[in-house]
Motif scaffolding. Structure first.
Motif, PDB file in Angstrom:
ATOM      1  N   SER A  97      -3.562  19.441   2.293  1.00 12.43           N
ATOM      2  CA  SER A  97      -5.010  19.333   2.490  1.00 12.43           C
ATOM      3  C   SER A  97      -5.760  20.429   1.743  1.00 12.43           C
ATOM      4  O   SER A  97      -6.984  20.369   1.619  1.00 12.43           O
ATOM      5  N   ALA A  98      -5.017  21.422   1.266  1.00 14.81           N
ATOM      6  CA  ALA A  98      -5.627  22.479   0.446  1.00 14.81           C
ATOM      7  C   ALA A  98      -5.215  22.316  -1.010  1.00 14.81           C
ATOM      8  O   ALA A  98      -5.187  23.282  -1.766  1.00 14.81           O
ATOM      9  N   ALA A  99      -4.887  21.096  -1.399  1.00 17.07           N
ATOM     10  CA  ALA A  99      -4.527  20.803  -2.781  1.00 17.07           C
ATOM     11  C   ALA A  99      -5.465  19.732  -3.321  1.00 17.07           C
ATOM     12  O   ALA A  99      -5.386  18.571  -2.934  1.00 17.07           O
ATOM     13  N   LEU A 100      -6.403  20.132  -4.140  1.00 23.86           N
ATOM     14  CA  LEU A 100      -7.346  19.258  -4.847  1.00 23.86           C
ATOM     15  C   LEU A 100      -8.482  18.738  -3.984  1.00 23.86           C
ATOM     16  O   LEU A 100      -9.456  18.218  -4.518  1.00 23.86           O
ATOM     17  N   ARG A 101      -8.376  18.847  -2.682  1.00 24.87           N
ATOM     18  CA  ARG A 101      -9.462  18.398  -1.815  1.00 24.87           C
ATOM     19  C   ARG A 101      -9.734  19.454  -0.763  1.00 24.87           C
ATOM     20  O   ARG A 101      -8.832  20.216  -0.391  1.00 24.87           O
ATOM     21  N   GLU A 102     -10.941  19.464  -0.255  1.00 22.77           N
ATOM     22  CA  GLU A 102     -11.347  20.487   0.705  1.00 22.77           C
ATOM     23  C   GLU A 102     -10.992  20.057   2.120  1.00 22.77           C
ATOM     24  O   GLU A 102     -11.776  19.450   2.832  1.00 22.77           O
ATOM     25  N   GLY A 103      -9.762  20.367   2.540  1.00 21.82           N
ATOM     26  CA  GLY A 103      -9.358  20.118   3.909  1.00 21.82           C
ATOM     27  C   GLY A 103      -9.124  18.666   4.252  1.00 21.82           C
ATOM     28  O   GLY A 103      -9.130  18.315   5.433  1.00 21.82           O
ATOM     29  N   GLN A 104      -8.886  17.799   3.269  1.00 23.24           N
ATOM     30  CA  GLN A 104      -8.646  16.388   3.532  1.00 23.24           C
ATOM     31  C   GLN A 104      -7.176  16.058   3.314  1.00 23.24           C
ATOM     32  O   GLN A 104      -6.583  16.464   2.318  1.00 23.24           O
ATOM     33  N   PHE A 105      -6.595  15.307   4.253  1.00 21.10           N
ATOM     34  CA  PHE A 105      -5.210  14.879   4.102  1.00 21.10           C
ATOM     35  C   PHE A 105      -5.148  13.740   3.090  1.00 21.10           C
ATOM     36  O   PHE A 105      -5.960  12.820   3.121  1.00 21.10           O
ATOM     37  N   HIS A 106      -4.159  13.799   2.203  1.00 24.50           N
ATOM     38  CA  HIS A 106      -3.980  12.726   1.230  1.00 24.50           C
ATOM     39  C   HIS A 106      -2.548  12.760   0.717  1.00 24.50           C
ATOM     40  O   HIS A 106      -1.860  13.787   0.799  1.00 24.50           O
ATOM     41  N   ILE A 107      -2.064  11.630   0.200  1.00 20.88           N
ATOM     42  CA  ILE A 107      -0.658  11.475  -0.150  1.00 20.88           C
ATOM     43  C   ILE A 107      -0.240  12.420  -1.267  1.00 20.88           C
ATOM     44  O   ILE A 107       0.814  13.073  -1.184  1.00 20.88           O
ATOM     45  N   LEU A 108      -1.032  12.517  -2.316  1.00 19.26           N
ATOM     46  CA  LEU A 108      -0.687  13.415  -3.414  1.00 19.26           C
ATOM     47  C   LEU A 108      -0.602  14.854  -2.922  1.00 19.26           C
ATOM     48  O   LEU A 108       0.311  15.605  -3.300  1.00 19.26           O
ATOM     49  N   GLY A 109      -1.543  15.241  -2.076  1.00 18.41           N
ATOM     50  CA  GLY A 109      -1.523  16.591  -1.531  1.00 18.41           C
ATOM     51  C   GLY A 109      -0.273  16.845  -0.704  1.00 18.41           C
ATOM     52  O   GLY A 109       0.337  17.916  -0.786  1.00 18.41           O
ATOM     53  N   THR A 110       0.132  15.860   0.104  1.00 21.87           N
ATOM     54  CA  THR A 110       1.336  16.014   0.909  1.00 21.87           C
ATOM     55  C   THR A 110       2.559  16.192   0.025  1.00 21.87           C
ATOM     56  O   THR A 110       3.441  17.021   0.307  1.00 21.87           O
ATOM     57  N   PHE A 111       2.623  15.423  -1.057  1.00 23.94           N
ATOM     58  CA  PHE A 111       3.731  15.586  -2.005  1.00 23.94           C
ATOM     59  C   PHE A 111       3.746  17.011  -2.571  1.00 23.94           C
ATOM     60  O   PHE A 111       4.802  17.642  -2.653  1.00 23.94           O
ATOM     61  N   ILE A 112       2.572  17.516  -2.943  1.00 24.08           N
ATOM     62  CA  ILE A 112       2.497  18.887  -3.459  1.00 24.08           C
ATOM     63  C   ILE A 112       2.908  19.889  -2.386  1.00 24.08           C
ATOM     64  O   ILE A 112       3.589  20.880  -2.665  1.00 24.08           O
ATOM     65  N   GLY A 113       2.525  19.610  -1.140  1.00 22.44           N
ATOM     66  CA  GLY A 113       2.911  20.487  -0.042  1.00 22.44           C
ATOM     67  C   GLY A 113       4.417  20.520   0.159  1.00 22.44           C
ATOM     68  O   GLY A 113       5.016  21.593   0.334  1.00 22.44           O
ATOM     69  N   VAL A 114       5.061  19.340   0.145  1.00 25.28           N
ATOM     70  CA  VAL A 114       6.523  19.287   0.291  1.00 25.28           C
ATOM     71  C   VAL A 114       7.190  20.006  -0.873  1.00 25.28           C
ATOM     72  O   VAL A 114       8.167  20.752  -0.692  1.00 25.28           O
ATOM     73  N   LEU A 115       6.662  19.805  -2.076  1.00 24.38           N
ATOM     74  CA  LEU A 115       7.217  20.463  -3.253  1.00 24.38           C
ATOM     75  C   LEU A 115       7.103  21.984  -3.139  1.00 24.38           C
ATOM     76  O   LEU A 115       8.031  22.719  -3.514  1.00 24.38           O
ATOM     77  N   THR A 116       5.986  22.449  -2.600  1.00 21.75           N
ATOM     78  CA  THR A 116       5.792  23.894  -2.427  1.00 21.75           C
ATOM     79  C   THR A 116       6.835  24.470  -1.486  1.00 21.75           C
ATOM     80  O   THR A 116       7.440  25.517  -1.757  1.00 21.75           O
ATOM     81  N   VAL A 117       7.062  23.788  -0.353  1.00 17.34           N
ATOM     82  CA  VAL A 117       8.076  24.242   0.606  1.00 17.34           C
ATOM     83  C   VAL A 117       9.461  24.221  -0.042  1.00 17.34           C
ATOM     84  O   VAL A 117      10.249  25.165   0.099  1.00 17.34           O
ATOM     85  N   ALA A 118       9.765  23.133  -0.775  1.00 14.31           N
ATOM     86  CA  ALA A 118      11.089  22.990  -1.384  1.00 14.31           C
ATOM     87  C   ALA A 118      11.331  24.045  -2.453  1.00 14.31           C
ATOM     88  O   ALA A 118      12.424  24.621  -2.541  1.00 14.31           O
ATOM     89  N   VAL A 119      10.311  24.317  -3.274  1.00 11.41           N
ATOM     90  CA  VAL A 119      10.450  25.338  -4.322  1.00 11.41           C
ATOM     91  C   VAL A 119      10.663  26.711  -3.691  1.00 11.41           C
ATOM     92  O   VAL A 119      11.507  27.496  -4.150  1.00 11.41           O
TER      93      VAL A 119
END
Length: 343
Positions: free
Chosen positions: A282-304
């Motif tokens: 929700s802090a990736a490309l949008r201001e506090g909004q949940f979205h699929i692309l953001g979730t993917f980036i979030g999972v990638l951040t945790v995995a990295v």
């Protein structure tokens, strides 16, 4: 900030003008708005740069990034499913327990009952959808708070898990080709990565290119206004929970295929990981909004982060500190973004 710039960021296609506008926002609001929109991407880029500098011969390689995507695939599927009810303003705390039970059940159906692989997988994924529907009915029709309802349902699923397995892991003894679902590759790309990509694209289309998805988004903004606009709020919430349950069950099936066994609590930890990823997103490309692309980036951040810590030989406890701290930061960034959207 102009209306055009704001629209560009909300639509998820921020350009350089939007970045400059955010920086010129005045006082502390400009940097904070920028952080709430690009915070996760900045953190991801910083981690990649640091780990690549520390371990250039092992971290920054094609093989390692292929492993990262393969390792994160199951988490991404369950987190993407969770994102759908989150978009609609609901929580689902049962997803980890559903994943664990699904992994056990599919192995049991294959080994003990000797069901065909397609039938066993379809039955388990269908059960996950049914659990999601039950969650949705309890929340929307009965009016129980989603937090309490899904926690209660998840606890019931844990009970079913132990009743079915006796608390003992189940080993795959029949239908051994079941492991090919997770361990196979097509032109060098792991099946898990391909399945993850298919699920993410499908859910993105559902949320962004279908009437159902637009209705779920409208409910997340204001359920009462959506109801007044003629949207079938209860049905949409049930659909959102059904999608989350389906993805959790699919993740459990893939986890069992990857392990070659059904573990009693193998999926329980995905609840924390999924919420961390969704809030980071929700802090990736949008201001506090949940979205699929953001979730993917979030999972990638945790995995990295976890992969990099393992590469540099950090103690195992640092991964727990990293995951917990990341969740706190993610919720904070998401809250900042939503505050600015409301403002």
């Amino acid at each position: 900030m102009t209306t055009g710039d704001r629209t560009g960021m909300v639509a998820g296609r921020p350009g350089m003008a939007a970045v400059l506008a955010a920086l010129r926002g005045g006082g502390a609001s400009g940097p904070m708005r920028l952080l709430s929109t690009y915070g996760t991407l900045l953190a991801l880029g910083l981690m990649i740069a640091v780990f690549a500098a520390l371990e250039p011969g092992t971290f920054a390689t094609y093989r390692n990034f292929r492993n990262i995507f393969n390792d994160m695939a199951i988490a991404a599927i369950i987190a993407a499913g969770l994102t759908v009810p989150l978009v609609g303003g609901d929580f689902d705390l049962s997803i980890g327990y559903v994943a664990s039970f699904s992994g056990l059940l599919v192995v049991g159906l294959l080994s003990d009952n000797q069901w065909p692989i397609p039938l066993a997988v379809a039955a388990v994924v269908g059960l996950g959808a049914l659990i999601g529907i039950v969650n949705g009915v309890i929340v929307s029709k009965i009016g129980v708070n989603a937090f309490i309802a899904t926690l209660g349902t998840g606890t019931v699923v844990v009970g079913l898990n132990y009743a079915y397995s006796g608390g003992i892991p189940l080993q795959l003894s029949h239908g051994l080709s079941f492991t090919d679902i997770a361990l196979g590759r097509i032109v060098g790309i792991p099946h898990l990565v391909l399945i993850m990509a298919a699920v993410l694209v499908l859910l993105w289309v559902v949320l962004n290119r279908t009437v159902q998805g637009q209705h779920i988004k409208a409910i997340g903004v204001s359920a009462e206004n959506a109801r007044r606009a003629g949207i079938a709020v209860d049905r949409c919430r049930i659909v959102a929970f059904a999608i989350a349950g389906t993805c959790a069950a699919l993740a459990g099936v893939l986890m069992a295929s990857n392990l070659g066994s059904g573990q009693v609590a193998a999926g329980d930890g995905f609840m924390l990981t999924s919420f961390s990823a969704a809030f980071l997103g929700s802090a990736a490309l949008r201001e506090g909004q949940f979205h699929i692309l953001g979730t993917f980036i979030g999972v990638l951040t945790v995995a990295v982060g976890n992969n990099g810590l393992a590469m540099i030989g950090a103690p195992i406890f640092t991964q727990y500190l990293f995951s917990g701290g990341l969740l706190v930061v993610a919720v904070a960034l998401g809250g900042i973004g939503r505050r600015y959207v409301r403002g």
